[in-house]
Design a protein around this motif. Structure first.
Motif, mmCIF file in Angstrom:
data_model
loop_
_atom_site.group_PDB
_atom_site.id
_atom_site.type_symbol
_atom_site.label_atom_id
_atom_site.label_comp_id
_atom_site.label_asym_id
_atom_site.label_seq_id
_atom_site.Cartn_x
_atom_site.Cartn_y
_atom_site.Cartn_z
ATOM 1 N N LEU A 273 0.824 -1.214 0.000
ATOM 2 C CA LEU A 273 0.000 0.000 0.000
ATOM 3 C C LEU A 273 0.862 1.270 0.000
ATOM 4 C CD1 LEU A 273 -2.897 -0.993 2.428
ATOM 5 C CD2 LEU A 273 -2.966 -0.797 -0.061
ATOM 6 N N ALA A 274 1.988 1.249 0.716
ATOM 7 C CA ALA A 274 2.886 2.406 0.723
ATOM 8 C C ALA A 274 3.476 2.633 -0.670
ATOM 9 C CB ALA A 274 3.988 2.218 1.747
ATOM 10 N N CYS A 275 3.825 1.562 -1.361
ATOM 11 C CA CYS A 275 4.349 1.694 -2.727
ATOM 12 C C CYS A 275 3.265 2.212 -3.678
ATOM 13 C CB CYS A 275 4.902 0.356 -3.221
ATOM 14 S SG CYS A 275 6.424 -0.128 -2.406
ATOM 15 N N CYS A 276 2.041 1.714 -3.530
ATOM 16 C CA CYS A 276 0.928 2.182 -4.369
ATOM 17 C C CYS A 276 0.666 3.665 -4.128
ATOM 18 C CB CYS A 276 -0.328 1.369 -4.089
ATOM 19 S SG CYS A 276 -0.243 -0.317 -4.691
ATOM 20 N N LEU A 277 0.684 4.085 -2.877
ATOM 21 C CA LEU A 277 0.465 5.496 -2.551
ATOM 22 C C LEU A 277 1.566 6.366 -3.134
ATOM 23 C CD1 LEU A 277 -1.219 7.597 -1.027
ATOM 24 C CD2 LEU A 277 0.204 7.139 0.988
ATOM 25 N N SER A 278 2.792 5.912 -3.027
ATOM 26 C CA SER A 278 3.920 6.652 -3.586
ATOM 27 C C SER A 278 3.776 6.787 -5.095
ATOM 28 C CB SER A 278 5.221 5.939 -3.242
ATOM 29 O OG SER A 278 6.292 6.516 -3.923
ATOM 30 N N GLN A 279 3.400 5.721 -5.748
ATOM 31 C CA GLN A 279 3.200 5.740 -7.199
ATOM 32 C C GLN A 279 2.055 6.687 -7.580
ATOM 33 O OE1 GLN A 279 5.284 4.050 -9.197
ATOM 34 N NE2 GLN A 279 4.318 4.938 -10.992
#
Length: 160
Positions: free
Chosen positions: A144-150
């Motif tokens: 989820l942190a990677c998705c938010l960053s993207q």
């Protein structure tokens, strides 16, 4: 944030693998430390003696392998087997505890090493399940942190 969670996940993973690989060394180390605690056991309330008493009372055991391990200690020559080995505190006199043949009837005869290790091994499935659950939550957090960053990165360029 994803990097921090990944780092924590890797540390926990390495700790679990090391604990599994070196479990026999951990048992051997525990047994030698328990033998040292018995050898250095005394009446004064030091933490090693308190730990031995707590283990013996809680698990209803005596000594490392059996109650006869106490016969090799300096404490036994002075006072006999400790009171924490007694099945019933009311029925244990110091004279009985100094005589191994009488003490056998009044104290727990099983050693503590086997009971401690078997108790720990029986609880390992619970610990492994909880650890697996935490690891799953960490992985979800990383994703989820990677998705938010993207998402944030993509939306910055669209705002212009």
């Amino acid at each position: 944030y994803a990097m921090l969670l990944s780092l924590i996940f890797l540390i926990v993973l390495v700790a679990a693998v090391v604990g599994f690989v070196f479990r026999h060394e951990i048992k051997t180390n525990f047994e030698s430390n328990l033998n040292l605690a018995l050898r250095d056991y005394n009446v004064t309330a030091d933490r090693h003696s308190e730990a031995v008493d707590t283990i013996q009372r809680t698990l209803h055991c005596c000594g490392v392998q059996s109650y006869s391990d106490w016969e090799k200690t300096e404490y036994f020559t002075q006072r006999g087997i400790p009171q924490s080995c007694c099945k019933s505190q009311d029925d244990c006199s110091e004279e009985d505890l100094k005589d191994p043949s009488k003490a056998k009837l009044k104290v727990f005869v099983d050693g503590c090493f086997f009971l401690v290790t078997s108790t720990m091994e029986s609880k390992m499935s619970v610990v492994a399940g909880i650890s697996f659950g935490i690891a799953c939550f960490q992985l979800v957090g990383i994703i989820l942190a990677c998705c938010l960053s993207q998402y944030i990165t993509n939306n910055q360029y669209e705002m212009v």
